[in-house]
Design a protein around this motif. Structure first.
Motif, PDB file in Angstrom:
ATOM      1  N   UNK A 178     -17.512  -3.200   7.094  1.00  0.00           N
ATOM      2  CA  UNK A 178     -17.685  -4.187   6.037  1.00  0.00           C
ATOM      3  C   UNK A 178     -17.490  -3.602   4.651  1.00  0.00           C
ATOM      4  N   UNK A 179     -18.061  -2.425   4.427  1.00  0.00           N
ATOM      5  CA  UNK A 179     -17.933  -1.774   3.124  1.00  0.00           C
ATOM      6  C   UNK A 179     -16.466  -1.460   2.847  1.00  0.00           C
ATOM      7  N   UNK A 180     -15.779  -0.920   3.853  1.00  0.00           N
ATOM      8  CA  UNK A 180     -14.362  -0.579   3.689  1.00  0.00           C
ATOM      9  C   UNK A 180     -13.489  -1.809   3.499  1.00  0.00           C
ATOM     10  N   UNK A 181     -13.808  -2.832   4.284  1.00  0.00           N
ATOM     11  CA  UNK A 181     -13.049  -4.074   4.209  1.00  0.00           C
ATOM     12  C   UNK A 181     -13.152  -4.673   2.810  1.00  0.00           C
ATOM     13  N   UNK A 182     -14.362  -4.669   2.290  1.00  0.00           N
ATOM     14  CA  UNK A 182     -14.557  -5.253   0.964  1.00  0.00           C
ATOM     15  C   UNK A 182     -13.911  -4.416  -0.118  1.00  0.00           C
ATOM     16  N   UNK A 183     -13.911  -3.077   0.086  1.00  0.00           N
ATOM     17  CA  UNK A 183     -13.248  -2.206  -0.890  1.00  0.00           C
ATOM     18  C   UNK A 183     -11.750  -2.508  -0.886  1.00  0.00           C
ATOM     19  N   UNK A 184     -11.211  -2.682   0.319  1.00  0.00           N
ATOM     20  CA  UNK A 184      -9.785  -2.960   0.475  1.00  0.00           C
ATOM     21  C   UNK A 184      -9.430  -4.321  -0.121  1.00  0.00           C
ATOM     22  N   UNK A 185     -10.327  -5.266   0.035  1.00  0.00           N
ATOM     23  CA  UNK A 185     -10.072  -6.622  -0.449  1.00  0.00           C
ATOM     24  C   UNK A 185     -10.670  -6.838  -1.829  1.00  0.00           C
ATOM     25  N   UNK A 186     -11.018  -5.731  -2.452  1.00  0.00           N
ATOM     26  CA  UNK A 186     -11.733  -5.792  -3.723  1.00  0.00           C
ATOM     27  C   UNK A 186     -11.079  -6.682  -4.753  1.00  0.00           C
ATOM     28  N   UNK A 187      -9.751  -6.717  -4.757  1.00  0.00           N
ATOM     29  CA  UNK A 187      -9.051  -7.504  -5.773  1.00  0.00           C
ATOM     30  C   UNK A 187      -9.077  -8.997  -5.436  1.00  0.00           C
ATOM     31  N   UNK A 188      -9.491  -9.320  -4.238  1.00  0.00           N
ATOM     32  CA  UNK A 188      -9.488 -10.721  -3.833  1.00  0.00           C
ATOM     33  C   UNK A 188     -10.861 -11.346  -3.997  1.00  0.00           C
ATOM     34  N   UNK A 189     -10.888 -12.503  -4.634  1.00  0.00           N
ATOM     35  CA  UNK A 189     -12.146 -13.250  -4.693  1.00  0.00           C
ATOM     36  C   UNK A 189     -12.601 -13.619  -3.293  1.00  0.00           C
ATOM     37  N   UNK A 190     -11.618 -13.709  -2.403  1.00  0.00           N
ATOM     38  CA  UNK A 190     -11.945 -14.145  -1.052  1.00  0.00           C
ATOM     39  C   UNK A 190     -12.477 -12.998  -0.186  1.00  0.00           C
ATOM     40  N   UNK A 191     -12.511 -11.776  -0.758  1.00  0.00           N
ATOM     41  CA  UNK A 191     -12.996 -10.619   0.005  1.00  0.00           C
ATOM     42  C   UNK A 191     -14.369 -10.872   0.611  1.00  0.00           C
ATOM     43  N   UNK A 192     -15.241 -11.459  -0.176  1.00  0.00           N
ATOM     44  CA  UNK A 192     -16.594 -11.728   0.269  1.00  0.00           C
ATOM     45  C   UNK A 192     -16.617 -12.768   1.401  1.00  0.00           C
ATOM     46  N   UNK A 193     -15.749 -13.782   1.242  1.00  0.00           N
ATOM     47  CA  UNK A 193     -15.694 -14.815   2.284  1.00  0.00           C
ATOM     48  C   UNK A 193     -15.195 -14.216   3.592  1.00  0.00           C
TER      49      UNK A 193
END
Lengths: 143, 187
Positions: free
Chosen positions: B37-52
């Motif tokens: 989860x931590x890595x995924x969110x870091x990777x998707x950091x630029x996306x507002x949808x990362x959290x979703x």
């Protein structure tokens, strides 16, 4: 497993602290929880996605039950969550319902503050979904 | 040489051609989930949808722990945990999150009805359904609102497929599409 200060006696009720980040290795999937006997101020903050939330929240429910044995207490519950799973969402509702019952039946004075990061519309929605269903002072506060 | 030997390079190339950014099979521990989860969110950091996307990933993973018909004893958890698969695919305009696991045949009809019921709802109806279902007591460990939550967060219908495996079980695959926000699509 969690850092836990809690003793099950009414006379010597202690503050509750659960903080996964104090643990080695740190636990990121539980919220930081502090419950203060003297002030009645409770904080639940961070992230919450334990897969067995019933087990994680049990000491929190126990603390609250004991605290609310004494009528007319003032309780301020502060949620400052950045993420929680659906299972935690049920537990939050149960906590809020417990507080509502305490206000109604034992003249507790309850305030719930729901903090949300100002761009986080989903977290604001979540707060509104709790607020719409309870008759408590329930504040939605951006930060 | 064993001719059954898996060619990992071919396997990786196949995944890369299909834009698979994450794949997991087995019983996922809470620690691994948090780590991913931590890595995924870091990777998707630029996306507002990362959290979703992370939220949907957690619900899919926890659905597998609690509802997969195939269990393995997890040493870390000290109890049986469901086994299944999780895949995330990134396309130019959207992400798709997949989960796959066995379910008992007697659950098939109920699950199908629930998915269909959710899929015909508007977002306001989903919101009300979520709030109403959350109040109802559950018998099991799950919150029983994961599917509704995923449909709400993804803002797309639940796509699912159920295939019979044997007399007792079927394979349930679920895919959840999350559209990228227009500004964030890199041309």
């Amino acid at each position: 497993m969690y850092k836990l200060f809690y003793r099950n006696t009414q006379k010597n009720m202690e503050n509750l602290l659960i903080d996964g980040s104090n643990y080695v290795p740190r636990i990121d999937y539980v919220p930081r929880v502090t419950m203060n006997v003297a002030t009645g101020i409770l904080h639940i903050e961070g992230e919450s996605y334990h897969e067995y939330t019933l087990e994680f929240f049990e000491p929190i429910f126990n603390w609250l039950r004991e605290y609310m044995e004494t009528p007319e207490r003032k309780i301020e519950l502060n949620f400052k969550m950045s993420y929680f799973n659906t299972s935690s969402s049920r537990r939050f509702l149960e906590i809020i319902n417990m507080l509502q019952e305490y206000e109604r039946e034992k003249s507790g004075r309850i305030t719930v503050n729901w903090y949300y990061e100002k761009n986080d519309v989903d977290m604001l929605d979540s707060g509104e979904e709790y607020a719409q269903d309870v008759k408590l002072e329930f504040n939605l506060i951006p930060y | 040489m064993n001719t059954n030997n898996l060619s990992l390079i071919k396997y990786l190339r196949d995944m890369s051609h299909q834009n698979i950014i994450l794949t997991f099979k087995g019983t996922i521990s809470q620690e691994v989930l948090a780590d991913v989860g931590v890595n995924l969110r870091a990777k998707l950091g630029s996306f507002h949808i990362g959290k979703r996307i992370f939220a949907i990933f957690v619900e899919l993973a926890q659905n597998i722990y609690h509802h997969s018909a195939q269990k393995e004893f997890s040493v870390i958890k000290g109890r049986p945990s469901g086994v299944g698969m999780l895949v995330i695919q990134e396309e130019r305009e959207y992400f798709i999150l997949y989960s796959g696991n066995l379910i008992e045949n007697y659950k098939v009809e109920g699950l199908r009805e629930r998915c269909e019921f959710i899929n015909q709802m508007t977002s306001d109806e989903l919101r009300n359904y979520y709030v109403q279902q959350r109040k109802r007591p559950t018998g099991g460990v799950g919150a029983n609102i994961g599917l509704i939550d995923m449909a709400r967060r993804s803002k797309n219908p639940l796509q699912y497929n159920i295939e019979s495996v044997d007399d007792d079980t079927s394979f349930f695959s679920l895919s959840i599409t999350v559209d990228k926000i227009e500004d964030e699509i890199i041309n």
